[in-house]
Design a protein around this motif. Structure first.
Motif, PDB file in Angstrom:
ATOM      1  N   ILE A 228      -9.447   0.187  -9.346  1.00 26.77           N
ATOM      2  CA  ILE A 228      -8.142   0.786  -9.056  1.00 26.77           C
ATOM      3  C   ILE A 228      -7.193  -0.251  -8.457  1.00 26.77           C
ATOM      4  O   ILE A 228      -6.017  -0.347  -8.842  1.00 26.77           O
ATOM      5  CB  ILE A 228      -8.303   1.994  -8.106  1.00 26.77           C
ATOM      6  N   VAL A 229      -7.710  -1.041  -7.510  1.00 21.34           N
ATOM      7  CA  VAL A 229      -6.880  -2.094  -6.902  1.00 21.34           C
ATOM      8  C   VAL A 229      -6.469  -3.115  -7.954  1.00 21.34           C
ATOM      9  O   VAL A 229      -5.294  -3.503  -8.052  1.00 21.34           O
ATOM     10  CB  VAL A 229      -7.641  -2.776  -5.745  1.00 21.34           C
ATOM     11  N   LEU A 230      -7.445  -3.540  -8.777  1.00 22.07           N
ATOM     12  CA  LEU A 230      -7.135  -4.484  -9.850  1.00 22.07           C
ATOM     13  C   LEU A 230      -6.118  -3.888 -10.813  1.00 22.07           C
ATOM     14  O   LEU A 230      -5.154  -4.555 -11.216  1.00 22.07           O
ATOM     15  CB  LEU A 230      -8.417  -4.857 -10.597  1.00 22.07           C
ATOM     16  N   GLY A 231      -6.329  -2.619 -11.182  1.00 24.19           N
ATOM     17  CA  GLY A 231      -5.426  -1.960 -12.117  1.00 24.19           C
ATOM     18  C   GLY A 231      -4.018  -1.837 -11.577  1.00 24.19           C
ATOM     19  O   GLY A 231      -3.041  -2.036 -12.309  1.00 24.19           O
ATOM     20  N   TYR A 232      -3.892  -1.524 -10.292  1.00 26.00           N
ATOM     21  CA  TYR A 232      -2.553  -1.369  -9.710  1.00 26.00           C
ATOM     22  C   TYR A 232      -1.796  -2.692  -9.725  1.00 26.00           C
ATOM     23  O   TYR A 232      -0.658  -2.768 -10.205  1.00 26.00           O
ATOM     24  CB  TYR A 232      -2.661  -0.844  -8.280  1.00 26.00           C
TER      25      TYR A 232
END
Length: 527
Positions: A97-101
């Protein structure tokens, strides 16, 4: 801070080495490790200060999840009704999620707006340097802890595992059990003249690749792709000069960085895994992915392809797994449809290669036997398939891809150098022109062609860095292969005055080059 900058080579690296071994000499290994952590975080902050807090937060979160995964008592103590599998899932999900954001939010909103004709506003998200690398490395750590293959008791050691500056920015992607046991060996805390010399030599080779080979190819590749992005029609030869130049630029840039990282780590007595093994010598696309960005290939294989079922559930499922793995690998490289298509193209290559193998087996052919000419034909076909895919990888948008492909196929016509017109005038009847050979190229066409041919000879014929240094254990788990021709065996590196002068000259030439120009970023800083 760049590996190829004067402040790194003449200030940061010598100070980091000197103080590390001075602290280790006093017998305080924890202080030596703390020093490495401090200089690594400083190195990252100097390169990308806005991302330091994110890096430290990511390290803290994953260390906590990893500690919980290996300590079942923690679940009981806090009366947490949560299985280890669910905890692993949550840990991986948070990382993604952090990478995706940070990496894909802008791409997602732009795509939604284009498809639905909406105009959602989204504040531009900054791209944290190396987020793909340190995220994948920590996902691998969590999975390995869950499997019982590794563990880390010390937060200080875990900080070092993630932030160790030689491999922090652009890899190689290392596994905990490959790197951290080396820091437990007392011998690695004693200064070694051999490690220093071998490390400096590998660093010098990587530096030369970047400063001389990669940067010279960038001068040819960038104008061609920039013009394609503007929609300018390109001739057949301009497209292929640009595509081949970028193919060589990317290899020498990234393999140069990897060599420099391996060389720096070796100076500290640490062996990092090999990331490149002459990928353009590959005989098929599967062989290419065993040689190109090896640590990423291993990650995709071990943590995506095999968990999906690998090749254990029949050919159709195998092809699906290959395609999905390569699509995710393409998306890992960048937030753009060109990267997705690049990954899908390589997935299609791998599926086609597998089908070709099955077809040959059905004819009763022995896949282990081949003639020299068939090997060279396979190498050339594989190489040009890879070159074609790099057009998608490098192009700024799909419009640029269409311009490159149209010119490369010959939709804009063919034009040969004017001096050939007297001998080949009959070809005018076939639509071949003798003017406008490379009208948009900003350098001498013959300089461009000769430079590309010279570097192709290097990647196809010459031994690579590891083959040169094979006698001195140049990378982790490197298996030396016999260099077939006796002439190349004589060129294997030796700690003598001849090679000292050669590599000293390389360093001097590189230093002179970057002192005359601003050191350029490495391509994989963008991923």
């Amino acid at each position: 801070m760049l590996f190829n900058s004067p402040e790194f080579i003449f200030l940061f690296l010598p100070i980091a080495l000197l103080i590390f071994f001075q602290l280790a000499k006093r017998g305080d290994r924890r202080m030596a490790i703390a020093w490495l952590v401090a200089v690594s975080l400083f190195f990252y902050a100097k390169t990308n200060p806005t991302s330091l807090l994110l890096l430290i937060s990511s390290i803290g979160f994953n260390y906590g999840v990893g500690s919980a995964l290996k300590d079942q008592l923690l679940f009981d103590r806090w009366k947490v009704n949560l299985s280890r599998k669910w905890l692993l899932t949550i840990g991986i999900a948070v990382n993604l999620i952090v990478l995706g954001y940070f990496k894909y939010a802008n791409f997602f909103i732009t795509t939604v707006n284009q498809l639905s004709q909406t105009s959602f506003n989204f504040e531009q998200v900054f791209f944290p340097l190396a987020i793909s690398f340190f995220t994948f490395q920590q996902i691998a750590y969590l999975v390995d802890v869950y499997r019982g293959e590794t563990k880390e008791e010390s937060f200080l050691n875990y900080l070092l595992f993630v932030s160790f500056f030689p491999k922090l920015i652009a890899g190689p992607i290392v596994r905990h059990q490959d790197m951290m046991p080396q820091f437990e060996e007392r011998s690695n805390y004693r200064f070694s003249q051999e490690n220093l010399i071998v490390g400096m030599t590998i660093f010098a080779v990587g530096f030369f690749k970047k400063a001389i080979f990669a940067n010279s190819m960038a001068v040819l590749a960038n104008p061609v792709f920039d013009l394609a992005a503007q929609g300018v029609s390109l001739t057949f030869f301009e497209v292929w000069v640009g595509a081949l130049a970028y193919t060589l630029q990317l290899y020498f840039d990234f393999s140069g960085y990897s060599d420099m990282a391996i060389g720096i780590a070796r100076m500290f007595g640490i062996l990092l895994p090999l990331n490149f093994d002459s990928p353009y010598k590959a005989l098929n696309i599967s062989d290419f992915w065993r040689r190109w960005h090896i640590t990423l290939s291993n990650f995709l294989r071990d943590y995506i392809y095999i968990p999906l079922g690998g090749n254990r559930k029949g050919n159709l499922r195998r092809y699906f797994n290959l395609m999905l793995t390569m699509l995710l690998g393409g998306l890992w490289h960048g937030a753009g449809w060109n990267f997705v298509i690049w990954g899908g193209l390589h997935g299609a290559y791998l599926v086609t290669h597998r089908q070709w193998q099955l077809f040959r087996k059905s004819l009763g052919q022995d896949l282990q036997k081949s003639s020299w000419w068939s090997r060279w034909l396979a190498r050339i076909v594989t190489f040009f398939a890879v070159v074609l895919s790099w057009i998608f990888f490098r192009a700024e948008n799909m419009k640029a891809v269409s311009v490159m492909l149209a010119g490369g196929i010959g939709f804009n016509g063919f034009s040969l150098p004017p001096f050939l017109s007297a001998r080949l005038s009959f070809m005018q009847n076939l639509g071949i022109k003798f003017d406008g050979f490379m009208p948009n190229l900003q350098t001498n066409p013959w300089y461009a062609i000769s430079g590309i041919c010279f570097l192709l000879a290097i990647v196809w014929v010459f031994p690579n860095t590891q083959e040169w240094m094979a006698q001195y254990n140049p990378a982790l788990d490197y298996q030396p292969t016999k260099v077939s021709h006796p002439f190349w065996q004589k060129l294997q590196w030796q700690p003598n005055i001849v090679f000292g002068i050669l590599f000293g000259g390389m360093i001097f030439f590189c230093c002179k080059t970057f002192l005359e120009a601003t050191p350029s970023d490495f391509i994989y800083f963008n991923f």
